[in-house]
Enzyme design. Structure first.
Site, PDB file in Angstrom:
ATOM      1  N   GLY A  26       0.838  -1.200   0.000  1.00 21.11           N
ATOM      2  CA  GLY A  26       0.000   0.000   0.000  1.00 21.11           C
ATOM      3  C   GLY A  26       0.870   1.246   0.000  1.00 21.11           C
ATOM      4  N   SER A  27       0.417   2.252   0.757  1.00 20.76           N
ATOM      5  CA  SER A  27       1.120   3.539   0.799  1.00 20.76           C
ATOM      6  C   SER A  27       2.609   3.354   1.135  1.00 20.76           C
ATOM      7  CB  SER A  27       0.440   4.443   1.832  1.00 20.76           C
ATOM      8  OG  SER A  27       1.181   5.615   2.031  1.00 20.76           O
ATOM      9  N   GLN A  28       2.894   2.765   2.285  1.00 17.27           N
ATOM     10  CA  GLN A  28       4.292   2.568   2.686  1.00 17.27           C
ATOM     11  C   GLN A  28       4.946   1.420   1.925  1.00 17.27           C
ATOM     12  OE1 GLN A  28       6.308   4.324   5.024  1.00 17.27           O
ATOM     13  NE2 GLN A  28       4.654   5.802   4.896  1.00 17.27           N
ATOM     14  N   SER A  53      -2.689  -6.041  -5.539  1.00 18.30           N
ATOM     15  CA  SER A  53      -1.353  -5.460  -5.668  1.00 18.30           C
ATOM     16  C   SER A  53      -0.340  -6.425  -6.281  1.00 18.30           C
ATOM     17  CB  SER A  53      -0.842  -5.030  -4.284  1.00 18.30           C
ATOM     18  OG  SER A  53      -1.743  -4.154  -3.678  1.00 18.30           O
ATOM     19  N   ASP A  83      -2.453  -1.258  10.529  1.00 15.73           N
ATOM     20  CA  ASP A  83      -2.172  -1.635  11.915  1.00 15.73           C
ATOM     21  C   ASP A  83      -3.211  -2.597  12.497  1.00 15.73           C
ATOM     22  OD1 ASP A  83       0.240  -0.004  12.425  1.00 15.73           O
ATOM     23  OD2 ASP A  83      -1.104   1.627  11.885  1.00 15.73           O
ATOM     24  N   HIS A  84      -4.492  -2.415  12.148  1.00 18.98           N
ATOM     25  CA  HIS A  84      -5.522  -3.260  12.760  1.00 18.98           C
ATOM     26  C   HIS A  84      -5.545  -4.678  12.158  1.00 18.98           C
ATOM     27  CE1 HIS A  84      -7.697  -1.621   9.278  1.00 18.98           C
ATOM     28  NE2 HIS A  84      -8.425  -2.710   9.329  1.00 18.98           N
ATOM     29  N   GLN A  86      -2.509  -6.229  11.456  1.00 16.87           N
ATOM     30  CA  GLN A  86      -1.184  -6.801  11.736  1.00 16.87           C
ATOM     31  C   GLN A  86      -1.220  -7.987  12.704  1.00 16.87           C
ATOM     32  OE1 GLN A  86       1.623  -3.717  12.758  1.00 16.87           O
ATOM     33  NE2 GLN A  86       1.378  -2.677  10.783  1.00 16.87           N
ATOM     34  N   HIS A 108       5.421   1.607  12.554  1.00 27.09           N
ATOM     35  CA  HIS A 108       4.632   2.272  13.596  1.00 27.09           C
ATOM     36  C   HIS A 108       4.625   1.306  14.774  1.00 27.09           C
ATOM     37  CE1 HIS A 108       1.695   4.503  15.739  1.00 27.09           C
ATOM     38  NE2 HIS A 108       0.614   3.908  15.294  1.00 27.09           N
ATOM     39  N   GLU A 231      -8.406  28.478   3.451  1.00 23.08           N
ATOM     40  CA  GLU A 231      -7.209  29.282   3.743  1.00 23.08           C
ATOM     41  C   GLU A 231      -6.269  28.625   4.740  1.00 23.08           C
ATOM     42  OE1 GLU A 231      -7.641  33.450   4.426  1.00 23.08           O
ATOM     43  OE2 GLU A 231      -9.192  33.636   2.894  1.00 23.08           O
TER      44      GLU A 231
HETATM   45  P1  NAD Z   1      -2.106   0.856   3.511  1.00 25.79           P
HETATM   46  O1  NAD Z   1      -3.489   0.726   4.001  1.00 25.79           O
HETATM   47  O2  NAD Z   1      -1.771   1.905   2.539  1.00 25.79           O
HETATM   48  O3  NAD Z   1      -1.605  -0.496   2.828  1.00 25.79           O
HETATM   49  C1  NAD Z   1      -1.778  -1.740   3.353  1.00 25.79           C
HETATM   50  C2  NAD Z   1      -1.455  -2.800   2.333  1.00 25.79           C
HETATM   51  O4  NAD Z   1      -1.547  -4.044   2.994  1.00 25.79           O
HETATM   52  C3  NAD Z   1      -2.433  -2.842   1.166  1.00 25.79           C
HETATM   53  O5  NAD Z   1      -1.709  -2.991  -0.038  1.00 25.79           O
HETATM   54  C4  NAD Z   1      -3.241  -4.103   1.450  1.00 25.79           C
HETATM   55  O6  NAD Z   1      -3.663  -4.721   0.289  1.00 25.79           O
HETATM   56  C5  NAD Z   1      -2.223  -4.957   2.163  1.00 25.79           C
HETATM   57  N1  NAD Z   1      -2.811  -5.991   2.981  1.00 25.79           N
HETATM   58  C6  NAD Z   1      -3.974  -5.947   3.666  1.00 25.79           C
HETATM   59  N2  NAD Z   1      -4.162  -7.121   4.293  1.00 25.79           N
HETATM   60  C7  NAD Z   1      -3.105  -7.918   4.000  1.00 25.79           C
HETATM   61  C8  NAD Z   1      -2.738  -9.249   4.336  1.00 25.79           C
HETATM   62  N3  NAD Z   1      -3.514  -9.988   5.114  1.00 25.79           N
HETATM   63  N4  NAD Z   1      -1.564  -9.745   3.850  1.00 25.79           N
HETATM   64  C9  NAD Z   1      -0.761  -9.002   3.082  1.00 25.79           C
HETATM   65  N5  NAD Z   1      -1.084  -7.737   2.716  1.00 25.79           N
HETATM   66  C10 NAD Z   1      -2.233  -7.208   3.170  1.00 25.79           C
HETATM   67  O7  NAD Z   1      -1.184   0.947   4.827  1.00 25.79           O
HETATM   68  P2  NAD Z   1      -0.031   2.016   5.127  1.00 25.79           P
HETATM   69  O8  NAD Z   1      -0.637   3.361   5.320  1.00 25.79           O
HETATM   70  O9  NAD Z   1       1.068   1.838   4.146  1.00 25.79           O
HETATM   71  O10 NAD Z   1       0.436   1.537   6.580  1.00 25.79           O
HETATM   72  C11 NAD Z   1       1.342   0.480   6.776  1.00 25.79           C
HETATM   73  C12 NAD Z   1       2.118   0.738   8.049  1.00 25.79           C
HETATM   74  O11 NAD Z   1       2.887   1.923   7.889  1.00 25.79           O
HETATM   75  C13 NAD Z   1       1.239   0.957   9.283  1.00 25.79           C
HETATM   76  O12 NAD Z   1       1.908   0.397  10.382  1.00 25.79           O
HETATM   77  C14 NAD Z   1       1.215   2.466   9.401  1.00 25.79           C
HETATM   78  O13 NAD Z   1       0.984   2.919  10.719  1.00 25.79           O
HETATM   79  C15 NAD Z   1       2.625   2.795   8.951  1.00 25.79           C
HETATM   80  N6  NAD Z   1       2.836   4.174   8.493  1.00 25.79           N
HETATM   81  C16 NAD Z   1       1.999   4.738   7.573  1.00 25.79           C
HETATM   82  C17 NAD Z   1       2.253   6.010   7.115  1.00 25.79           C
HETATM   83  C18 NAD Z   1       1.364   6.663   6.074  1.00 25.79           C
HETATM   84  O14 NAD Z   1       1.483   7.867   5.880  1.00 25.79           O
HETATM   85  N7  NAD Z   1       0.500   5.948   5.374  1.00 25.79           N
HETATM   86  C19 NAD Z   1       3.360   6.732   7.607  1.00 25.79           C
HETATM   87  C20 NAD Z   1       4.225   6.101   8.505  1.00 25.79           C
HETATM   88  C21 NAD Z   1       3.944   4.834   8.948  1.00 25.79           C
END
Ligand code: NAD
Ligand code: MG
Length: 335
Positions: A26-28, A53, A83-84, A86, A108, A231
């Site tokens: 995902g994002s990270q 993905s 996180d929820h 994990q 995190h 603003e």
């Molecule tokens: P996200 O929601 O963007 O991505 C999660 C990914 O996990 C998705 O691609 C999803 O398909 C995949 N996924 C879901 N269930 C799964 C499973 N059972 N097996 C394998 N993959 C699975 O999450 P994120 O925002 O990248 O967050 C990931 C971690 O990074 C978290 O611990 C978050 O706190 C931390 N974090 C996030 C940010 C941010 O800005 N997004 C910044 C710093 C730290």
């Protein structure tokens, strides 16, 4: 002052010969995996069978396996699913394959700090938490810089836990900017406090309450939207670039005077007491337990609050007004 590490502090070759599993894309996840791969490290992306993905990561040149296989084949496992989720992923896919002397990493501290995940005591457990969203981590890496990250060590069995984490931080580009040392406790509690009191909860409630106050007093909702929401970006950008002092230098003296006289009336002693109460609920684990229970009970209350918030008048007004701003990228929420 915080201890800050840079590229010069990274032990050369510390990740040589090691395989890194990045769980989640995902994002990270996508940013960590691509940056590490382009830094020359051996990366496996771990996903569940049927994940959308999977094909995307492969198209981007990465090796993808199931999370179980990725954990089995890797020396370093970075957990980047929400996180929820994990705890479940850990119990089902990570723990059974987590053999001695592997390194388990997080971005995190939530699940380790609140003991929702309890790793065995024969592995290293560390954190590299980039201080920004994944697409920025990726874009800055590509342009040759990086974003700062936090580093924490929860368990150091190898005696090298910090060195390995720093090597990882270099691989994602964050050592170019600087890596601040913290603890799982400090990162988790301050992160939750920040998002609840300022970044998400505080700011949205402040904006909505101010919007409602103006609309109730018969001012036009469109004008209220511009004044209290639109603003905000300008002001936040000024603070981000030069601190609060620079923002105050840039606005009019009238605005600055009203800032000093009215700001402390909005954020008064009662609000500060509430902030301490919220911090207490975070520190005691009460908030974490509540959130985990909400997830286990099907997220009904969460979904109801989301719906109510989305139905607020400020959202309709905003949608219309943003249509006038042709330079804005249209943001759609995927259903
Ligand atoms: P996200 O929601 O963007 O991505 C999660 C990914 O996990 C998705 O691609 C999803 O398909 C995949 N996924 C879901 N269930 C799964 C499973 N059972 N097996 C394998 N993959 C699975 O999450 P994120 O925002 O990248 O967050 C990931 C971690 O990074 C978290 O611990 C978050 O706190 C931390 N974090 C996030 C940010 C941010 O800005 N997004 C910044 C710093 C730290
Ligand atoms: Mg945060």
């Amino acid at each position: 002052m915080a201890k800050i590490y840079y590229e010069d502090d990274v032990t050369t070759g510390v990740l040589e010969g090691k395989t890194i599993a990045v769980l989640g894309y995902g994002s990270q996840g996508h940013a960590h995996a691509l940056n590490l791969h382009e830094s020359g490290h051996h990366v496996i992306v771990g996903l569940y069978e049927g994940s959308k993905s999977w094909a995307k990561a492969e198209e981007q040149g990465l090796t993808v396996k199931t999370s179980e296989e990725a954990v089995r084949d890797a020396d370093i496992i970075m957990v980047l699913v929400p996180d929820h989720i994990q705890k479940r992923l850990y119990n089902e896919s990570i723990a059974p394959n987590l053999t001695e002397s592997k390194t388990l990493m997080f971005a995190h501290g939530f699940n380790i700090h609140f003991k929702h995940i309890n790793p065995p005591d024969n592995i290293d457990v560390t954190m590299i938490a980039p201080k920004g969203p994944g697409h920025i981590l990726r874009d800055t890496y590509v342009s040759g810089v990086g974003i700062p990250a936090l580093l924490a060590v929860h368990q150091d069995v190898s005696g090298n836990a910090k060195e390995i984490a720093l090597g990882y931080a270099q691989g994602i580009g964050s050592a170019r900017a600087g890596v601040l040392e913290t603890t799982f406790k400090e990162e988790t509690e301050t992160d939750l406090f920040g998002e609840q009191v300022v970044l998400c909860g505080g700011v949205t409630s402040l904006v909505q309450a101010a919007f409602e106050t103006l609309v109730e007093a018969d001012y036009q909702p469109e004008i209220a939207y511009f004044e209290v929401l639109h603003e905000l970006k300008l002001i936040v950008d000024l603070m981000y670039e030069g601190g609060i002092k620079y923002m105050r230098y840039s606005v009019s003296d009238t605005a600055e005077y009203g800032d000093y006289t009215s700001g402390p009336r909005v954020i008064d002693d009662r609000v500060r007491a509430t902030m301490r109460q919220i911090l207490g609920d975070i520190q005691s684990g009460e908030f974490a337990n509540e959130w985990i229970a909400e997830n286990e009970n099907g997220r009904g209350a969460f979904m109801k609050m989301r719906q109510q918030a989305n139905d607020h008048q400020i959202e309709q007004v905003g949608e219309e007004l943003r249509g006038m701003m042709s330079w804005l990228q249209k943001r759609e929420i995927p259903s």
